[in-house]
Design a protein around this motif. Structure first.
Motif, short mmCIF file in Angstrom:
data_model
loop_
_atom_site.label_atom_id
_atom_site.label_comp_id
_atom_site.label_asym_id
_atom_site.label_seq_id
_atom_site.Cartn_x
_atom_site.Cartn_y
_atom_site.Cartn_z
N LEU A 212 0.85 -1.19 0.00
CA LEU A 212 0.00 0.00 0.00
C LEU A 212 0.88 1.23 0.00
O LEU A 212 1.81 1.34 0.80
CB LEU A 212 -0.90 0.01 1.24
CG LEU A 212 -1.82 1.22 1.37
CD1 LEU A 212 -2.99 1.09 0.40
CD2 LEU A 212 -2.34 1.34 2.79
N THR A 213 0.62 2.15 -0.92
CA THR A 213 1.31 3.44 -0.89
C THR A 213 0.27 4.52 -0.67
O THR A 213 -0.85 4.44 -1.17
CB THR A 213 2.08 3.73 -2.20
OG1 THR A 213 1.16 3.85 -3.27
CG2 THR A 213 3.08 2.63 -2.50
N LEU A 214 0.65 5.52 0.10
CA LEU A 214 -0.25 6.62 0.42
C LEU A 214 0.53 7.92 0.25
O LEU A 214 1.55 8.13 0.90
CB LEU A 214 -0.76 6.49 1.86
CG LEU A 214 -1.62 7.62 2.41
CD1 LEU A 214 -2.89 7.78 1.60
CD2 LEU A 214 -1.95 7.34 3.87
N ASP A 215 0.05 8.78 -0.63
CA ASP A 215 0.68 10.07 -0.89
C ASP A 215 -0.35 11.14 -0.56
O ASP A 215 -1.39 11.23 -1.21
CB ASP A 215 1.11 10.16 -2.34
CG ASP A 215 1.77 11.49 -2.68
OD1 ASP A 215 2.15 12.23 -1.75
OD2 ASP A 215 1.90 11.78 -3.88
N ILE A 216 -0.07 11.93 0.47
CA ILE A 216 -0.99 12.98 0.89
C ILE A 216 -0.30 14.32 0.64
O ILE A 216 0.76 14.59 1.19
CB ILE A 216 -1.37 12.84 2.37
CG1 ILE A 216 -2.01 11.47 2.61
CG2 ILE A 216 -2.32 13.95 2.79
CD1 ILE A 216 -2.31 11.17 4.05
N ASP A 217 -0.92 15.14 -0.20
CA ASP A 217 -0.34 16.41 -0.59
C ASP A 217 -0.84 17.53 0.32
O ASP A 217 -2.03 17.62 0.61
CB ASP A 217 -0.73 16.70 -2.05
CG ASP A 217 0.03 17.88 -2.61
OD1 ASP A 217 1.20 18.07 -2.25
OD2 ASP A 217 -0.57 18.60 -3.43
N GLN A 218 0.08 18.36 0.78
CA GLN A 218 -0.22 19.50 1.64
C GLN A 218 -0.97 19.08 2.90
O GLN A 218 -1.99 19.65 3.28
CB GLN A 218 -1.03 20.55 0.88
CG GLN A 218 -0.30 21.12 -0.30
CD GLN A 218 -1.10 22.19 -1.00
OE1 GLN A 218 -2.10 22.68 -0.52
NE2 GLN A 218 -0.64 22.58 -2.18
N PHE A 219 -0.46 18.07 3.56
CA PHE A 219 -1.14 17.51 4.72
C PHE A 219 -0.33 17.75 5.98
O PHE A 219 0.87 17.47 6.02
CB PHE A 219 -1.34 16.01 4.52
CG PHE A 219 -2.20 15.36 5.56
CD1 PHE A 219 -3.56 15.58 5.60
CD2 PHE A 219 -1.64 14.53 6.51
CE1 PHE A 219 -4.37 14.98 6.55
CE2 PHE A 219 -2.43 13.92 7.45
CZ PHE A 219 -3.79 14.14 7.48
N MET A 220 -0.97 18.28 6.99
CA MET A 220 -0.29 18.51 8.26
C MET A 220 -1.28 18.24 9.39
O MET A 220 -2.44 18.63 9.32
CB MET A 220 0.22 19.95 8.35
CG MET A 220 1.07 20.20 9.59
SD MET A 220 1.62 21.92 9.76
CE MET A 220 2.39 22.23 8.19
N LEU A 221 -0.79 17.53 10.41
CA LEU A 221 -1.59 17.25 11.59
C LEU A 221 -0.92 17.84 12.81
O LEU A 221 0.29 17.93 12.88
CB LEU A 221 -1.72 15.73 11.82
CG LEU A 221 -2.56 14.93 10.86
CD1 LEU A 221 -2.47 13.45 11.19
CD2 LEU A 221 -3.99 15.38 10.89
N GLU A 222 -1.73 18.21 13.76
CA GLU A 222 -1.23 18.64 15.06
C GLU A 222 -1.60 17.56 16.07
O GLU A 222 -2.72 17.07 16.09
CB GLU A 222 -1.91 19.96 15.45
CG GLU A 222 -1.56 20.44 16.84
CD GLU A 222 -2.36 21.70 17.17
OE1 GLU A 222 -3.32 21.58 17.94
OE2 GLU A 222 -2.01 22.77 16.64
N LYS B 20 -5.37 16.78 15.16
CA LYS B 20 -6.18 17.89 14.67
C LYS B 20 -5.64 18.31 13.31
O LYS B 20 -4.43 18.43 13.13
CB LYS B 20 -6.11 19.06 15.65
CG LYS B 20 -6.88 20.27 15.21
CD LYS B 20 -6.72 21.42 16.20
CE LYS B 20 -7.38 22.68 15.69
NZ LYS B 20 -7.11 23.82 16.55
N ASN B 21 -6.53 18.54 12.37
CA ASN B 21 -6.15 19.02 11.05
C ASN B 21 -5.59 20.43 11.18
O ASN B 21 -6.15 21.27 11.88
CB ASN B 21 -7.37 19.00 10.12
CG ASN B 21 -7.04 19.52 8.75
OD1 ASN B 21 -5.92 19.43 8.27
ND2 ASN B 21 -8.04 20.07 8.09
#
Length: 87
Positions: free
Chosen positions: A2-12, A19-20
């Motif tokens: 499984l590959t997962l590419d999330i663009d412009q993603f940041m979590l706190e 939290k997004n």
């Protein structure tokens, strides 16, 4: 695999909760290779769910409307007729 590419993603991470952070301009691409199991079933009243799982237990579920499923079926049938993949 499984590959997962999330663009412009940041979590706190704060007090054990995620939290997004940032604007809602995120997008993602998920790819599942070496699928060992595939299943089709109803999803609600109006959709069809396709479920794919690999040997490692990674799973991808996709819910489609019937017209989209019919198009996929036509595409696969065309591949069967024209592509050496099915030989």
């Amino acid at each position: 695999m499984l590959t997962l590419d999330i663009d412009q993603f940041m979590l706190e991470l704060k007090d054990g909760a995620f939290k997004n952070v940032g604007p809602a301009t995120k997008s993602a691409t998920v790819k599942l290779f070496d699928v060992e199991a595939a299943e089709t079933r109803e999803f609600g009243d109006k959709r069809v769910k396709l479920v794919f799982e690999d040997d490692d237990g990674n799973e991808v579920q996709v819910a489609l409307f019937p017209e989209d499923v019919r198009k996929l079926v036509r595409d696969v049938e065309a591949l069967e007729d024209d592509s050496p993949v099915f030989e």
